[in-house]
Design an enzyme around this catalytic site. Sequence first.
Site, mmCIF file in Angstrom:
data_model
loop_
_atom_site.group_PDB
_atom_site.id
_atom_site.type_symbol
_atom_site.label_atom_id
_atom_site.label_comp_id
_atom_site.label_asym_id
_atom_site.label_seq_id
_atom_site.Cartn_x
_atom_site.Cartn_y
_atom_site.Cartn_z
ATOM 1 N N GLU A 214 87.306 43.514 -5.949
ATOM 2 C CA GLU A 214 87.085 44.954 -6.077
ATOM 3 C C GLU A 214 88.198 45.771 -5.410
ATOM 4 O OE1 GLU A 214 84.916 45.158 -8.112
ATOM 5 O OE2 GLU A 214 83.386 43.649 -7.769
ATOM 6 N N ARG A 260 97.961 49.967 -7.355
ATOM 7 C CA ARG A 260 97.918 50.218 -8.799
ATOM 8 C C ARG A 260 98.357 51.655 -9.083
ATOM 9 N NH1 ARG A 260 92.723 50.640 -12.737
ATOM 10 N NH2 ARG A 260 91.888 51.759 -10.934
ATOM 11 N N GLY A 277 90.061 53.700 -27.334
ATOM 12 C CA GLY A 277 89.209 54.646 -28.038
ATOM 13 C C GLY A 277 89.817 55.230 -29.297
ATOM 14 N N ASP A 353 91.444 44.824 -15.675
ATOM 15 C CA ASP A 353 90.623 43.644 -15.887
ATOM 16 C C ASP A 353 91.148 42.909 -17.118
ATOM 17 O OD1 ASP A 353 88.818 43.884 -13.772
ATOM 18 O OD2 ASP A 353 87.495 45.205 -14.914
ATOM 19 N N TRP A 405 88.488 49.868 -5.537
ATOM 20 C CA TRP A 405 88.814 50.529 -6.792
ATOM 21 C C TRP A 405 87.545 50.971 -7.518
ATOM 22 C CZ3 TRP A 405 91.117 47.299 -11.403
ATOM 23 C CH2 TRP A 405 90.257 46.262 -11.772
ATOM 24 N N ASP A 471 79.285 41.162 -7.829
ATOM 25 C CA ASP A 471 78.823 41.558 -9.161
ATOM 26 C C ASP A 471 77.421 42.156 -9.125
ATOM 27 O OD1 ASP A 471 80.971 40.309 -11.071
ATOM 28 O OD2 ASP A 471 80.522 38.769 -9.595
#
Length: 535
Positions: A214, A260, A277, A353, A405, A471
């Site tokens: 994470e 990042r 999208g 991811d 994050w 998770d």
Amino acid sequence: MSDTGRDSSVSSPEALRSSPPVPGMFTMVLHTHLPWLAHHGRWPVGEEWLYQSWATSYLPLMRAFNTLAAEGRENLVTLGMTPVVTAQLDDPYCLTGMHHWLANWELRAREATTRTSGEDTGFAAPEAMRAFGIREREDAARALDDFAVGWRHGGSPLLRRLVDAGTIELLGGPLAHPFQPLLNPRLREFALREGLADANARFAHTPGGIWAPECAYAPGMEHDYAAAGVTHFMVDGPSLHGDTALGRPVTDSGVTAFGRDLQVSYRVWSPKSGYPGHAAYRDFHTYDHVTGLKPARVTGRNVPSQEKAPYDAERADHAVDVHVADFVDVVRRRLISESERIGRPAHVVAAFDTELFGHWWHEGPLWLERVLRALPAAGIRVGTLTDAITDGFVGDAVDLPPGSWGSGKDWQVWSGEQVADLVALNAEVVDTALATVDKALDQAASTGSWAPRDTVADQILRETLLTVSSDWPFMVSKDTAAEYARYRAHLHAHATREIAGALASGRREHAQRLADGWNHADGLFGALDARRLPR
């Protein structure tokens, strides 16, 4: 985003190829993670999640990396592989299940090719569904061939080949992906060291860098990393106050944090304007109810499923080219502007991811393969995080604040009020496990200078690590299969308590039977050894 989906200011592929060299370096970082899903349900949450990700992300990405490696390209991607994922990609049960899933996919695609005018597709005409089925059947057959030829011994040999060839840099991580800042420091150290050892056993290579689960950090963790041999790790951009143009050593540890770059990363993956999208791309949420296939394109942001247009592969292919050119232009502009800002060549890191590419965004693997060709063609150097350290893309030391994050870039997703019960559960289970294992190891050590391996203690720690997986609170906080997440956390907590209770009460034989039974149910991390728990 419209069908054209491109700003007129974006440079054409021809212009990018003729661009002069760009200062600095770009790094693509992918984080591959799923929880342990084998033997824990199938649909809608469970093994289906694993097999879908495997078929749509891991298989095509491995194919793309091998294609690029065959072209002689090196240092393309920094790839994080969590131990819990590689355990499933190597697991015989999962390998068999995956082969069955791929065969079923081909059968479902074959069924789509036989669609008649009398059957209700919900939105697609029978002829469009048949055409889609033909392409889908070809994709399924190719995946079956790839799997049968290349994956019969698991994923680790394939990844090791890419590491050995210098195609990718591998990032490791702690076993079972715990949220480290909230974890007892002893178990945190154990989980990290065991995770690195697991990577070495699978790849004959111990990663120097990790993807911290994470991207979560608490002050002081950098010294734990240094002690474990970790030289660098990932954080999110806000942890460095958005100044991600260089890696930063954390305090006096010598361990470098890379941030990042959100401006570049969000160009790809943003709920409002990200590439997936686009109207031409395959719609993730729209299913054909007969075959379970996804034959529609996005069409429009507010278009209901029954009104989605049929998927058009050529239209999607064109959109991929547009978005490749757009991303290269974004990276080029960012490298130039950041280099000018800091007065030296800058480093830009985009991180995602892994499952975005293919599972969530069907065209993602193709986009990634083309981007990794287009970036160097446009004069942009592509390298790994290790390359960045070796070549001096590192600035002054910093004191990092706590962060992640997740939503708010703090710890609220994993420690907020909505998951307070899981936080309390984790603390109780960890305390129970450590006290029980300590006692067991002390008793074994008192019998002589050498303590034999204690598989009961091993299983207590194994179930504890599954309990504290990050998770479960994430899924609860985000309300994505929250009931399943709570069930899994409490299941592994129950296993920990049950085995520990039997052992603490002196019923060693019963504890052994329980440990063997729970281990048989999952059977992961066979090399985990409680004797390595920090005392």
